[in-house]
Motif scaffolding. Structure first.
Motif, PDB file in Angstrom:
ATOM      1  N   PRO A   1       0.805  -1.218   0.000  1.00  0.00           N
ATOM      2  CA  PRO A   1       0.000   0.000   0.000  1.00  0.00           C
ATOM      3  C   PRO A   1       0.847   1.280   0.000  1.00  0.00           C
ATOM      4  CG  PRO A   1      -0.816  -1.537   1.674  1.00  0.00           C
ATOM      5  CD  PRO A   1       0.456  -2.103   1.132  1.00  0.00           C
ATOM      6  N   ALA A   2       2.101   1.184   0.475  1.00  0.00           N
ATOM      7  CA  ALA A   2       2.950   2.378   0.521  1.00  0.00           C
ATOM      8  C   ALA A   2       3.138   2.993  -0.870  1.00  0.00           C
ATOM      9  CB  ALA A   2       4.309   2.047   1.133  1.00  0.00           C
ATOM     10  N   SER A   3       3.003   2.170  -1.920  1.00  0.00           N
ATOM     11  CA  SER A   3       3.142   2.708  -3.276  1.00  0.00           C
ATOM     12  C   SER A   3       2.097   3.781  -3.553  1.00  0.00           C
ATOM     13  CB  SER A   3       2.996   1.622  -4.337  1.00  0.00           C
ATOM     14  OG  SER A   3       3.442   0.385  -3.874  1.00  0.00           O
ATOM     15  N   ALA A   4       1.022   3.786  -2.751  1.00  0.00           N
ATOM     16  CA  ALA A   4      -0.043   4.762  -2.977  1.00  0.00           C
ATOM     17  C   ALA A   4       0.476   6.182  -2.830  1.00  0.00           C
ATOM     18  CB  ALA A   4      -1.184   4.538  -1.989  1.00  0.00           C
ATOM     19  N   MET A   5       1.602   6.352  -2.121  1.00  0.00           N
ATOM     20  CA  MET A   5       2.110   7.695  -1.937  1.00  0.00           C
ATOM     21  C   MET A   5       3.222   7.999  -2.923  1.00  0.00           C
ATOM     22  SD  MET A   5       1.982   7.285   2.085  1.00  0.00           S
ATOM     23  CE  MET A   5       2.568   8.904   2.506  1.00  0.00           C
ATOM     24  N   GLY A   6       3.524   7.074  -3.790  1.00  0.00           N
ATOM     25  CA  GLY A   6       4.618   7.249  -4.743  1.00  0.00           C
ATOM     26  C   GLY A   6       4.209   8.068  -5.949  1.00  0.00           C
ATOM     27  N   PRO A   7       5.132   8.212  -6.896  1.00  0.00           N
ATOM     28  CA  PRO A   7       4.946   9.065  -8.068  1.00  0.00           C
ATOM     29  C   PRO A   7       3.751   8.676  -8.919  1.00  0.00           C
ATOM     30  CG  PRO A   7       7.197   8.199  -7.954  1.00  0.00           C
ATOM     31  CD  PRO A   7       6.424   7.556  -6.864  1.00  0.00           C
ATOM     32  N   PHE A   8       3.430   7.394  -8.977  1.00  0.00           N
ATOM     33  CA  PHE A   8       2.377   6.955  -9.892  1.00  0.00           C
ATOM     34  C   PHE A   8       1.047   7.617  -9.544  1.00  0.00           C
ATOM     35  CE2 PHE A   8      -0.963   3.938 -11.134  1.00  0.00           C
ATOM     36  CZ  PHE A   8      -0.734   3.931 -12.498  1.00  0.00           C
ATOM     37  N   VAL A   9       0.674   7.521  -8.262  1.00  0.00           N
ATOM     38  CA  VAL A   9      -0.621   8.041  -7.861  1.00  0.00           C
ATOM     39  C   VAL A   9      -0.638   9.576  -7.885  1.00  0.00           C
ATOM     40  CG1 VAL A   9      -2.321   8.062  -6.008  1.00  0.00           C
ATOM     41  CG2 VAL A   9      -1.069   5.986  -6.509  1.00  0.00           C
ATOM     42  N   THR A  10       0.485  10.184  -7.474  1.00  0.00           N
ATOM     43  CA  THR A  10       0.578  11.638  -7.516  1.00  0.00           C
ATOM     44  C   THR A  10       0.339  12.135  -8.943  1.00  0.00           C
ATOM     45  OG1 THR A  10       2.350  11.315  -5.938  1.00  0.00           O
ATOM     46  CG2 THR A  10       2.002  13.546  -6.720  1.00  0.00           C
ATOM     47  N   THR A  11       0.972  11.449  -9.884  1.00  0.00           N
ATOM     48  CA  THR A  11       0.833  11.829 -11.281  1.00  0.00           C
ATOM     49  C   THR A  11      -0.611  11.678 -11.749  1.00  0.00           C
ATOM     50  OG1 THR A  11       3.063  11.018 -11.615  1.00  0.00           O
ATOM     51  CG2 THR A  11       1.740  11.379 -13.564  1.00  0.00           C
ATOM     52  N   LEU A  12      -1.226  10.585 -11.351  1.00  0.00           N
ATOM     53  CA  LEU A  12      -2.617  10.343 -11.708  1.00  0.00           C
ATOM     54  C   LEU A  12      -3.488  11.488 -11.203  1.00  0.00           C
ATOM     55  CD1 LEU A  12      -4.071   7.832 -12.989  1.00  0.00           C
ATOM     56  CD2 LEU A  12      -4.830   7.295 -10.682  1.00  0.00           C
ATOM     57  N   ASN A  13      -3.227  11.928  -9.972  1.00  0.00           N
ATOM     58  CA  ASN A  13      -3.987  13.027  -9.401  1.00  0.00           C
ATOM     59  C   ASN A  13      -3.781  14.327 -10.177  1.00  0.00           C
ATOM     60  OD1 ASN A  13      -5.679  12.395  -7.257  1.00  0.00           O
ATOM     61  ND2 ASN A  13      -3.914  11.883  -5.995  1.00  0.00           N
ATOM     62  N   ASP A  14      -2.551  14.547 -10.653  1.00  0.00           N
ATOM     63  CA  ASP A  14      -2.280  15.744 -11.457  1.00  0.00           C
ATOM     64  C   ASP A  14      -3.169  15.746 -12.696  1.00  0.00           C
ATOM     65  OD1 ASP A  14      -0.372  16.518  -9.711  1.00  0.00           O
ATOM     66  OD2 ASP A  14       1.346  16.183 -11.035  1.00  0.00           O
ATOM     67  N   ILE A  15      -3.212  14.585 -13.343  1.00  0.00           N
ATOM     68  CA  ILE A  15      -3.981  14.494 -14.586  1.00  0.00           C
ATOM     69  C   ILE A  15      -5.458  14.766 -14.317  1.00  0.00           C
ATOM     70  CG2 ILE A  15      -4.644  12.954 -16.476  1.00  0.00           C
ATOM     71  CD1 ILE A  15      -1.992  11.491 -16.048  1.00  0.00           C
ATOM     72  N   ILE A  16      -5.988  14.104 -13.287  1.00  0.00           N
ATOM     73  CA  ILE A  16      -7.403  14.311 -12.953  1.00  0.00           C
ATOM     74  C   ILE A  16      -7.652  15.763 -12.565  1.00  0.00           C
ATOM     75  CG2 ILE A  16      -9.255  13.641 -11.370  1.00  0.00           C
ATOM     76  CD1 ILE A  16      -7.927  10.912 -11.104  1.00  0.00           C
ATOM     77  N   GLY A  17      -6.758  16.312 -11.720  1.00  0.00           N
ATOM     78  CA  GLY A  17      -6.920  17.687 -11.242  1.00  0.00           C
ATOM     79  C   GLY A  17      -6.940  18.690 -12.388  1.00  0.00           C
ATOM     80  N   LEU A  18      -5.978  18.548 -13.309  1.00  0.00           N
ATOM     81  CA  LEU A  18      -5.904  19.495 -14.419  1.00  0.00           C
ATOM     82  C   LEU A  18      -7.118  19.377 -15.338  1.00  0.00           C
ATOM     83  CD1 LEU A  18      -2.103  19.310 -15.239  1.00  0.00           C
ATOM     84  CD2 LEU A  18      -3.356  21.266 -14.311  1.00  0.00           C
ATOM     85  N   SER A  19      -7.586  18.127 -15.535  1.00  0.00           N
ATOM     86  CA  SER A  19      -8.776  17.942 -16.375  1.00  0.00           C
ATOM     87  C   SER A  19      -9.973  18.664 -15.760  1.00  0.00           C
ATOM     88  CB  SER A  19      -9.110  16.457 -16.522  1.00  0.00           C
ATOM     89  OG  SER A  19      -7.994  15.760 -17.003  1.00  0.00           O
ATOM     90  N   ILE A  20     -10.132  18.495 -14.444  1.00  0.00           N
ATOM     91  CA  ILE A  20     -11.244  19.163 -13.767  1.00  0.00           C
ATOM     92  C   ILE A  20     -11.123  20.683 -13.919  1.00  0.00           C
ATOM     93  CG2 ILE A  20     -12.227  19.640 -11.481  1.00  0.00           C
ATOM     94  CD1 ILE A  20     -11.476  16.766 -10.683  1.00  0.00           C
ATOM     95  N   TYR A  21      -9.898  21.181 -13.707  1.00  0.00           N
ATOM     96  CA  TYR A  21      -9.663  22.623 -13.763  1.00  0.00           C
ATOM     97  C   TYR A  21     -10.055  23.201 -15.123  1.00  0.00           C
ATOM     98  CZ  TYR A  21      -6.873  26.961 -13.772  1.00  0.00           C
ATOM     99  OH  TYR A  21      -6.452  28.261 -13.874  1.00  0.00           O
ATOM    100  N   PHE A  22      -9.535  22.572 -16.188  1.00  0.00           N
ATOM    101  CA  PHE A  22      -9.800  23.146 -17.504  1.00  0.00           C
ATOM    102  C   PHE A  22     -11.255  22.939 -17.942  1.00  0.00           C
ATOM    103  CE2 PHE A  22      -5.167  23.269 -17.800  1.00  0.00           C
ATOM    104  CZ  PHE A  22      -5.039  24.587 -18.203  1.00  0.00           C
TER     105      PHE A  22
END
Lengths: 432, 432
Positions: B403-424
Motif C-alpha cells: 500500500p505504501a506505493s499509494a504515496m509514490g509518483p504513480f498516484v501523484t501523477t494520476l492526481n495531477d492528470i485528474i486535477g488538471l482535467s477538472i480545472y480546464f
C-alpha cells in the motif's frame, strides 16, 4: 454477544490475549464496549487499558469510578501506570495518584518528558549488592517475580545506587549458587541518561541487541530500566511519525481521530502548500508575456515540476534514512552531494533524451529551439533539485528539525518555484 | 592507527563492541579495513561480519580464504550463517557450505524465502520432552548455553516435534527443581508457520510483546525460533522500505550503493513520472485554445496540482499506516472514505476561501468568473484527490501490492492528470 450475556462474554474473554480483546472492544459500539469492560476482572481489564488506542482509552477512563481506576492502575508496571495517568485529565489524575501503591515512583516518572528515556523507563527492576551470592540473588528474583512482568537480568548496584554490573538470567542459572554475584556479573554495562531522546535509546538497543537497558541519573545512580517491548513500540511510532511528516500530516494523527482534529492537523501544511503554489503561480504570471507568445510552453509546466519534485524526494529519502539509522554522518555531506550529482547527471541525460525525442516526433512549436530549451531545463532542474534534496536533510538536522520534513510539502514547493524559474529563464533566453 | 601497528589495533579492538568496530571499519579505506579484519581473532571477526552493511560484507567476503571463512561462519548462529552465505557468490557459498559444522541446518534455512518467518528464524533452540524435571531442563540449558547466544525460554516438545508448551527462564528458575516441566509450562503458545511474511511476524511479536517466537512447519513440528532482535531489524528495514517506495526509490537502496546502482534503481519511477507528467502536459495542450484566450489560467496550474497532490498524500498516509499496523481493516473502506470526505470538505472550504480572497484582492482577469472557476475547481479537486488517496491503499492491498506505493509518483501523477482535467473543464464552462 452484547445482549447482556455477562457469563458468556467473560468465558469467551478468559481465553483471549489482552491485545485481541482490546481489538474486539474497539470494534464494538462505544456503549457496549464500556459495559463489557466493566464486567471484566481487574487483572484483565488493566492489561486491556494498555492495549487500547489513546483516544479509546481516554473515552473509557472517563466512565470509570476512582476506586476501580486505582485498582486497575495499581496492577500495572510503573511505566504503564504513568502512561495511563498522562492520558487522564489533570483533575482525574490528581484524584487517583495519591492513593496508588507506587505513588512516589509513578509521580517521579510523570516528571520526565514522554519522548525521553525517563519517559519510557519502568521503575521496577531487581537490583542486588555486589557481595551477595547467586543463591541470594535468585531468592531476590523470586520475591520480585510476581510484581515485575519481564525479568531478563539482575542489576548489581553498589553504594549510592551506582551500577556496577549486570547478570543475565541465563548466567544466573548456570553459575554455581555459592559464588558472589560480583564474580559472575558483566562489568561492561551500556547505560543511558534519563534525558536521552527515546529514538536514540531505540537505536542503542537495536545496535547492541539489548533486551533490557538500565537508565541512570546525572550522578550515575540507577533509576530505571527500559525493556525491548517498549522500544519496539517506539521504533514503530517514530517510523509512522516520519511517514506522516513526509506526507504533510501532523505526525500524531491516529486512524480514529475525529474529522475536526484531523482537519486541523492537516491544514497548516496545506496552507504552506497553497502559499508556495501561489508563489509558483506568480513565477508563471511573471512570464505571462512569454506565455502569450508561445502557449505551448505551458504544456511542459507539469513535467518541470514533477521531475524536480521526484528527484529531490528520491535523494532526500536516502539522506533522511541514513541520518536516522546512523549510516550517514553529518560530515558525509560533501561526499553525498557529489554522489547525488553523479546520479542526477546520469538520470538527467536519460530523461532529457527521452523527452526531446518525444518532442521531435510530435514536432510541436519551433522544434529545435524547444528541444534546446527543454534539454537545458531538464538537466539544470534535475541537478539543482537533486542537490537540494540531498542538502536539506543535513541542514534541517543541523537546525535541530526532524530531517523527515525535507520530504514534506515545504521543500517540494520550494523546488517547484526554483524549477519554474529556471524553465522560464531558459525559455526567454533560448525559445523566444 | 593503520601504519601496521597490529598489536595496538588489537588492544584497542578488544575493548570495543562489534557494532562499534564495524562502524570504525566502515570509515577506514577499504584496503586498510580488510587488513585490520585479517588481524582480528575469529570470535570478534565473525560478529563484525554481521554488523557490516551488505555491500561492505560482500567486498570483504571476496578477500577471505575458504578455511578462515568456514571458521568464522561456524562461530555464528545458524540464521546469521545463512544470511552471510546468501551474500556470497553461489560458487563461494557452495565451496564453504559442505564443510560447516551445521551444514544441514544452514542449508535448510537457505531454502526459505528471506522475507518469510523461515528466512529469519534460527535453528538453535533448547527443546525438552514434557516429562523431564526442571532440574533436568536446567542441565539442558547449561549444555546449550555456549552455542546459543540468547536463551529466553525452553520449548517443550512431544512426539514428532509437536510443540506442547513453553517455559520462560524466569519460571524455570522459580519453580521447585523436582517438578516435571509439563506442570510448569505455559500451554498457550503463539506460533507462526515457516512461510508467514516477516512483516506479519514482526506485528505478532510486537502485539503480544514476545521476545522469542517458535516457528512450526506444515505438520506442526517445531523447526526454529525467532528472537526479538531479528524482528527489531525487520521493523526498521520495512519502515525504510516503505519510505523509499513512497519517495519513488527502489525500496532497497543503501547509502553506500554505487552511483550506477542508485541511478538504475531510481530511473523506473522517474520514467513513470515523466510519462505521467507528459499526460498532464497533454491535458494542458488539449486546452491550448482556452489558454490562448486567457493566459492567466496558467498561473493557477501549480495550485491545482499541488493541492490535489498534498491532500491525496495526507489521506493515503493514514490509510497506509493503519493498514500496516493493523489499526485499519479492509472492511473499514466505506467508513474511511466518508470520514476523509468530511475532512476534505472542511479543508477545501478554508483553502478555497483563502485562494478566492487572494484573487479578489489582486483583482486579476475577470475576477468574478475566475473566483467561481477556482472555488469549484478547488472543492472538486480536493474532494476527488482525498477520496483517491484513501481508496488507493485499499485497492493496492487487495491487489497484493504494498500500500505504501499509494504515496509514490504513480498516484501523484494520476492526481495531477485528474486535477488538471477538472480545472480546464470548469474553466471552459465558467470562465470562457
Amino acid at each position: 454477544v452484547e445482549a447482556g450475556q455477562r457469563g458468556m462474554v467473560l468465558n469467551l474473554a478468559a481465553d483471549l490475549h489482552p491485545a485481541d480483546l482490546a481489538l474486539l472492544m474497539a470494534r464494538l459500539p462505544t456503549e457496549q464496549s464500556h459495559t463489557a469492560f466493566s464486567w471484566l476482572p481487574d487483572a484483565q481489564a488493566s492489561e486491556i487499558l494498555l492495549e487500547l488506542s489513546d483516544s479509546q482509552r481516554r473515552d473509557l477512563l472517563h466512565t470509570l469510578q476512582p476506586e476501580r481506576l486505582r485498582r486497575l492502575i495499581d496492577a500495572l508496571d510503573t511505566d504503564d501506570a504513568a502512561d495511563v495517568l498522562s492520558d487522564m485529565s489533570d483533575a482525574q489524575a490528581l484524584h487517583v495518584l495519591p492513593d496508588l501503591a507506587d505513588t512516589h515512583d509513578v509521580a517521579a516518572l510523570l516528571e520526565y518528558d514522554e519522548e525521553s528515556a525517563g519517559g519510557i523507563m519502568a521503575r521496577e527492576f531487581v537490583s542486588v549488592p555486589p557481595e551477595w551470592t547467586l543463591e541470594h540473588v535468585i531468592e531476590a528474583v523470586r520475591q520480585h517475580a510476581s510484581d515485575i512482568d519481564d525479568i531478563y537480568a539482575v542489576f548489581v548496584v553498589g553504594a549510592n545506587d551506582q551500577l556496577e554490573g549486570v547478570v543475565s538470567l541465563k548466567d544466573l542459572m548456570l553459575a554455581p549458587a555459592d559464588r558472589p554475584v560480583r564474580t559472575v556479573m558483566d562489568r561492561d554495562v551500556i547505560t543511558v541518561g534519563t534525558d536521552m531522546d527515546r529514538e536514540e535509546v531505540a537505536r542503542i538497543m537495536e545496535r547492541y541487541d539489548l533486551v533490557s537497558l538500565p537508565v541512570v541519573d546525572a550522578t550515575g545512580g540507577m533509576v530505571g530500566r527500559i525493556t525491548i517491548d517498549d522500544v519496539v513500540d517506539v521504533i514503530r511510532e517514530e517510523a509512522e511519525e516520519d511517514i506522516q511528516i513526509m506526507s504533510g500530516g501532523s505526525g500524531i494523527e491516529q486512524p480514529d481521530d475525529t474529522v475536526w482534529a484531523v482537519s486541523r492537523g492537516r491544514l497548516p501544511w496545506l496552507l504552506v502548500g497553497l502559499f508556495g503554489a501561489g508563489l509558483s503561480g506568480s513565477v508563471i504570471g511573471g512570464f505571462e508575456v512569454a506565455l502569450e507568445q508561445a502557449v505551448v510552453l505551458a504544456t511542459f509546466i507539469p513535467i518541470v515540476t514533477a521531475m524536480g519534485g521526484n528527484v529531490a524526494v528520491q535523494s532526500a529519502a536516502i539522506a533522511v534514512q541514513g541520518l536516522s539509522s546512523g549510516d550517514i554522518w553529518m560530515d558525509d555531506l560533501g561526499r553525498r552531494i557529489l554522489k547525488e550529482m553523479g546520479v542526477a547527471l546520469l538520470n538527467g541525460i536519460v530523461l532529457s533524451l527521452l523527452l526531446c525525442s518525444a518532442v521531435a516526433v510530435l514536432n510541436v512549436g519551433h522544434v529545435q529551439l524547444l528541444i534546446a530549451t527543454l534539454a537545458s531545463t531538464m538537466l539544470t532542474v534535475i541537478l539543482v533539485a537533486t542537490t537540494n534534496g540531498a542538502l536539506v536533510p543535513f541542514a534541517l538536522k543541523w537546525l535541530g528539525i526532524d530531517p523527515a520534513s525535507a520530504m514534506g510539502p515545504f521543500v517540494t514547493t520550494l523546488n517547484d518555484i526554483i524549477g519554474l524559474s529556471i524553465y522560464f529563464m531558459y525559455a526567454t533566453l533560448i525559445y523566444l
